[in-house]
Design a protein around this motif. Sequence first.
Motif, mmCIF file in Angstrom:
data_model
loop_
_atom_site.group_PDB
_atom_site.id
_atom_site.type_symbol
_atom_site.label_atom_id
_atom_site.label_comp_id
_atom_site.label_asym_id
_atom_site.label_seq_id
_atom_site.Cartn_x
_atom_site.Cartn_y
_atom_site.Cartn_z
ATOM 1 N N LEU A 44 11.349 14.492 -1.169
ATOM 2 C CA LEU A 44 10.627 13.766 -0.312
ATOM 3 C C LEU A 44 9.544 12.778 -1.241
ATOM 4 C CD1 LEU A 44 10.029 12.182 2.339
ATOM 5 C CD2 LEU A 44 8.176 14.099 2.726
ATOM 6 N N LEU A 45 8.913 13.781 -2.198
ATOM 7 C CA LEU A 45 8.145 12.985 -3.110
ATOM 8 C C LEU A 45 8.920 12.064 -4.013
ATOM 9 C CD1 LEU A 45 5.606 15.805 -4.017
ATOM 10 C CD2 LEU A 45 4.936 13.835 -2.719
ATOM 11 N N THR A 46 10.025 12.570 -4.399
ATOM 12 C CA THR A 46 10.535 11.719 -5.480
ATOM 13 C C THR A 46 11.146 10.302 -4.814
ATOM 14 O OG1 THR A 46 11.436 13.559 -6.532
ATOM 15 C CG2 THR A 46 12.821 11.342 -6.729
ATOM 16 N N GLN A 47 11.565 10.575 -3.424
ATOM 17 C CA GLN A 47 12.027 9.586 -2.626
ATOM 18 C C GLN A 47 10.743 8.471 -2.354
ATOM 19 O OE1 GLN A 47 14.535 8.284 -1.787
ATOM 20 N NE2 GLN A 47 15.194 7.858 0.486
ATOM 21 N N PHE A 48 9.629 8.997 -2.072
ATOM 22 C CA PHE A 48 8.520 8.154 -1.932
ATOM 23 C C PHE A 48 8.161 7.360 -3.260
ATOM 24 C CE2 PHE A 48 3.966 7.205 -1.885
ATOM 25 C CZ PHE A 48 3.691 6.645 -0.320
ATOM 26 N N ALA A 49 8.190 8.194 -4.177
ATOM 27 C CA ALA A 49 8.020 7.428 -5.513
ATOM 28 C C ALA A 49 8.743 5.896 -5.711
ATOM 29 C CB ALA A 49 8.025 8.136 -6.815
ATOM 30 N N LEU A 50 10.051 6.587 -5.442
ATOM 31 C CA LEU A 50 11.232 5.185 -5.592
ATOM 32 C C LEU A 50 11.027 4.260 -4.773
ATOM 33 C CD1 LEU A 50 14.446 7.250 -6.270
ATOM 34 C CD2 LEU A 50 13.308 5.752 -7.720
ATOM 35 N N GLY A 51 10.467 4.411 -3.422
ATOM 36 C CA GLY A 51 10.047 3.427 -2.522
ATOM 37 C C GLY A 51 8.786 2.560 -2.983
ATOM 38 N N VAL A 52 7.992 3.329 -3.494
ATOM 39 C CA VAL A 52 6.886 2.464 -3.993
ATOM 40 C C VAL A 52 7.267 1.485 -5.161
ATOM 41 C CG1 VAL A 52 4.629 2.777 -5.336
ATOM 42 C CG2 VAL A 52 5.082 4.224 -3.137
ATOM 43 N N TYR A 53 8.086 2.297 -5.919
ATOM 44 C CA TYR A 53 8.655 1.372 -7.066
ATOM 45 C C TYR A 53 9.385 0.272 -6.740
ATOM 46 C CZ TYR A 53 11.330 0.173 -11.238
ATOM 47 O OH TYR A 53 11.909 -0.491 -12.112
ATOM 48 N N GLY A 54 10.132 0.313 -5.987
ATOM 49 C CA GLY A 54 10.951 -0.692 -5.269
ATOM 50 C C GLY A 54 10.131 -1.713 -4.305
ATOM 51 N N ALA A 55 9.253 -1.245 -3.694
ATOM 52 C CA ALA A 55 8.332 -2.225 -2.874
ATOM 53 C C ALA A 55 7.477 -3.010 -3.822
ATOM 54 C CB ALA A 55 7.644 -1.536 -2.005
ATOM 55 N N TYR A 56 6.861 -2.256 -4.714
ATOM 56 C CA TYR A 56 5.781 -3.061 -5.607
ATOM 57 C C TYR A 56 5.870 -3.580 -6.882
ATOM 58 C CZ TYR A 56 3.354 -1.720 -1.494
ATOM 59 O OH TYR A 56 2.795 -1.636 -0.481
ATOM 60 N N VAL A 57 7.374 -2.679 -7.600
ATOM 61 C CA VAL A 57 7.425 -2.928 -9.175
ATOM 62 C C VAL A 57 8.701 -3.777 -9.103
ATOM 63 C CG1 VAL A 57 7.784 -1.975 -11.239
ATOM 64 C CG2 VAL A 57 6.075 -0.958 -9.792
ATOM 65 N N ASN A 58 9.798 -3.268 -8.717
ATOM 66 C CA ASN A 58 10.874 -3.920 -8.846
ATOM 67 C C ASN A 58 11.594 -4.450 -7.346
ATOM 68 O OD1 ASN A 58 13.562 -4.739 -9.651
ATOM 69 N ND2 ASN A 58 14.159 -2.864 -10.442
ATOM 70 N N LYS A 59 11.275 -5.481 -7.033
ATOM 71 C CA LYS A 59 11.388 -5.826 -5.781
ATOM 72 C C LYS A 59 12.975 -6.279 -5.243
ATOM 73 C CE LYS A 59 6.707 -7.028 -5.240
ATOM 74 N NZ LYS A 59 5.733 -8.107 -4.713
ATOM 75 N N LYS A 60 13.712 -6.176 -6.432
ATOM 76 C CA LYS A 60 15.130 -6.569 -5.992
ATOM 77 C C LYS A 60 15.836 -5.232 -5.475
ATOM 78 C CE LYS A 60 15.156 -9.228 -10.093
ATOM 79 N NZ LYS A 60 15.645 -9.685 -11.581
ATOM 80 N N ARG A 61 16.636 -5.566 -4.683
ATOM 81 C CA ARG A 61 17.543 -4.513 -4.007
ATOM 82 C C ARG A 61 18.960 -4.479 -4.816
ATOM 83 N NH1 ARG A 61 17.655 -4.888 2.601
ATOM 84 N NH2 ARG A 61 15.754 -3.959 3.005
ATOM 85 N N LYS A 62 18.782 -4.156 -6.079
ATOM 86 C CA LYS A 62 19.721 -4.025 -6.662
ATOM 87 C C LYS A 62 19.281 -2.932 -8.066
ATOM 88 C CE LYS A 62 21.903 -8.530 -6.466
ATOM 89 N NZ LYS A 62 22.525 -9.834 -7.153
ATOM 90 N N GLY A 63 20.266 -2.360 -8.791
ATOM 91 C CA GLY A 63 20.109 -1.536 -9.793
ATOM 92 C C GLY A 63 19.862 0.149 -9.413
ATOM 93 N N PHE A 64 19.480 0.763 -10.408
ATOM 94 C CA PHE A 64 19.594 2.135 -10.512
ATOM 95 C C PHE A 64 18.662 2.821 -9.397
ATOM 96 C CE2 PHE A 64 17.936 6.219 -11.801
ATOM 97 C CZ PHE A 64 19.198 7.072 -11.594
#
Length: 86
Positions: A44-64
């Motif tokens: 869950l913590l890993t999932q949350f970190a990825l979600g924050v990364y996707g929302a604020y750093v890499n806003k594209k819905r593509k990639g690893f």
Amino acid sequence: FMRLIVKYHRYFGVAALLALGLHFYIQSTYVYLSTSGILAGSLLLTQFALGVYGAYVNKKRKGFWFIAHRTISVLLLIAILNHVLF
């Protein structure tokens, strides 16, 4: 149903993280910690970190990160079911 989930899933993630913190506090204070719970919480913590990364750093819905975010959601569901059932 999926439109509702997609629209508000950011808030569900924050609520899940808060619930994890409360559950961890109660378990570690009054009962015990389980291996399956630690695994589910870590996912869950890993999932949350990825979600924050996707929302604020890499806003594209593509990639690893996006593939990992979706894959971990399935693994998280399995881990939570394992934790609750066993």
